[in-house]
Design an enzyme around this catalytic site. Sequence first.
Site, mmCIF file in Angstrom:
data_model
loop_
_atom_site.group_PDB
_atom_site.id
_atom_site.type_symbol
_atom_site.label_atom_id
_atom_site.label_comp_id
_atom_site.label_asym_id
_atom_site.label_seq_id
_atom_site.Cartn_x
_atom_site.Cartn_y
_atom_site.Cartn_z
ATOM 1 N N ASP A 327 35.602 49.626 50.589
ATOM 2 C CA ASP A 327 35.103 49.009 49.363
ATOM 3 C C ASP A 327 35.574 47.550 49.270
ATOM 4 O O ASP A 327 36.719 47.240 49.612
ATOM 5 C CB ASP A 327 35.649 49.823 48.181
ATOM 6 C CG ASP A 327 34.992 49.456 46.868
ATOM 7 O OD1 ASP A 327 33.751 49.498 46.809
ATOM 8 O OD2 ASP A 327 35.709 49.140 45.895
ATOM 9 N N GLU A 356 32.024 47.213 53.341
ATOM 10 C CA GLU A 356 31.044 46.858 52.313
ATOM 11 C C GLU A 356 31.054 45.339 52.170
ATOM 12 O O GLU A 356 31.919 44.763 51.522
ATOM 13 C CB GLU A 356 31.386 47.508 50.965
ATOM 14 C CG GLU A 356 30.272 47.289 49.940
ATOM 15 C CD GLU A 356 30.767 47.046 48.519
ATOM 16 O OE1 GLU A 356 31.962 46.829 48.315
ATOM 17 O OE2 GLU A 356 29.921 47.053 47.608
ATOM 18 N N ASP A 423 24.935 50.845 43.595
ATOM 19 C CA ASP A 423 25.125 49.507 43.004
ATOM 20 C C ASP A 423 23.812 48.772 42.779
ATOM 21 O O ASP A 423 23.831 47.589 42.411
ATOM 22 C CB ASP A 423 25.987 48.643 43.935
ATOM 23 C CG ASP A 423 27.458 49.044 43.927
ATOM 24 O OD1 ASP A 423 27.905 49.641 42.935
ATOM 25 O OD2 ASP A 423 28.153 48.736 44.914
#
Length: 585
Positions: A327, A356, A423
């Site tokens: 992340d 990410e 997201d």
Amino acid sequence: MLREAIYHRPKNNYAYAYDKDTLHIRIRVKKGDATNVYLIYGDPYEWNNGRWSNASKPMLLEGSDHLFDYWFIDMKPEFGRCRYGFELHSENERLIYGEGGFFNSTPNDINFYFCFPFLNEIDVFKAPKWVKNTVWYQIFPERFSNADPKLNPPNTLLWGSKDPSLTDFFGGDFQGIINNIDHLVKLGITGVYFNPIFKAATNHKYDTIDYFEIDPQFGDKKTFKKLVDTCHEHGIKVMLDAVFNHSGFYFAPFQDVLKNQEKSNYVDWFHLKKFPVTPLPEPNYDTFAFTHEMPKLNTENPEVKDYLLRVAKYWIEEFDIDGWRLDVANEVDHQFWREFRAIVKRIKPDAYILGEIWHDAIPWLQGDQFDAVMNYPFTNATLRYIAKGDINAEEFANQITRVLISYPKNANEVAFNLLGSHDTPRILTMCHENKDKLKLLFLFQLSFIGTPSIYYGDEIGLTGENDPDCRKCMEWDEAKQDQELLELVQRLISLRKEHAAFGNSGEFSILETNNETNHMTYSKKNAQETIIITINNSKNPINITIPFDFTNRKPTDLWNNKPLKETSKIELPPYGFSIIQVRNK
Ligand code: ARE
């Protein structure tokens, strides 16, 4: 030729080791400037009397965008070393380009050439072999299926009874995923990416309280092990979300800081700015974005590093997970990721490490940090052309070419190609609920280079605006699932498996784009076959000639499974597509 447009630099996407024997070399030239480009090369120690005995090789035009052409070559330097330059031809010019600049004739000083010093195997970018053929499915655990109501957090809502707000709980759990494993198997999924599962306060669990505990709403460690085993029994790899950029507000070390302030043993675990440490009205410490609930971890501190690396090891060693999705990966220091990689690969050499990163990520894809990144540049280009319709076919081709040129080929082959995630708004919503467009999106994604990822529910037509609306409960009532869409996704995934060229072993080339009709034709080719795909991204039917000579090639319509006449003329309905296969001669 426009010299200012010419660009090359060794040891990145312009010159890299593809495998232990092969170098890939690219050069950028102004679009249309060069008619031919040759690589002049040799071994540095074979240089005699100002020249090499061996010669030059023609490069291939790999692709173009609106400003540039990209020329490409693969070669195997006999002794692993290489010095090289480029010989560029236009109709009236011959230009040599090397590290020393531009020359009108072949330079006789070896220092004027570019240098790839040695192809050391350990430095070659290498992702685990299994990744290349993986089709991912992303599960947001709170919203996939609630099978064990005993685990429900307080105020759990009835499954799917409303659109989710930021704070709603619907009680999704591991048993729910286990119970529905057949859905994944039927779809042809071979890898699952789970959003965070560790103990946390929110429904999304990106605010970790304890990295060594499963959130009790999902189940316990035993059920998690059962989940991993069930996936493995069905040939599905398991990837977890590692939220190492920041912890949650209720992470014990952060609570200790709030309580003991300067005296806390954990003051160096975070990026504190001054004492007393206060979260509100504005946090006086670094956070993820501006969220006081997510204090940024100091990953340079050896204690923090040690703690997080133990976490990374623990879930692999004890539960046999196959990968980590990192992340906010680009806000964590590179040194941390290098050590993370070393440890992860030492305990499980074929574990997958996915960062990410929404932007150009070349610094993380040099072989020493990540195996892949979430390929949002792919997402953006594809959604703009097909879903939003704000770029035309030609611009899409430009953007997709740039996506491919930005990374080495071995990185492209394992890129995590998503259309949507937790997201982003749901892809069907982005398509203004036009399902024909959605089908084109899936077709492009599933026939492209890289490893596709399907966000749970997109395959049955879930809708939703941005977070939190894109995290609706999975629909399990078959009557409410779009079965036609589901079948399309299933078939595209099986085409990927049955026809290696359709999937990841096919070389991608754009054959034609047309802004008037807004259609695009591209091919995927390997040694055995060529697959030619046309996308009619328009509300009008098209009647076109495919730029491919089918004479004596026995074309087959792969989608409708029938032989075709040996003609290049096709008709497609609005938002229609064709998938044609020919065996190579
Ligand atoms: C919640 C609400 C939001 C609200 C926010 C405000 O849901 O609506 O705006 O709070 O504080 C997690 C949760 C989110 C939560 C967030 C904060 O899933 O629901 O938001 O925590 O509490 C950038 C980062 C990228 C990051 C995205 C969100 O680079 O790493 O922003 N993604 C990860 C996860 C998220 C997660 C977190 C990070 C935090 O995938 O789910 O959020 O752990 C551009 C930029 C990108 C940017 C992207 C999206 O393209 O270039 O850098 O990504 O937009 O904003």
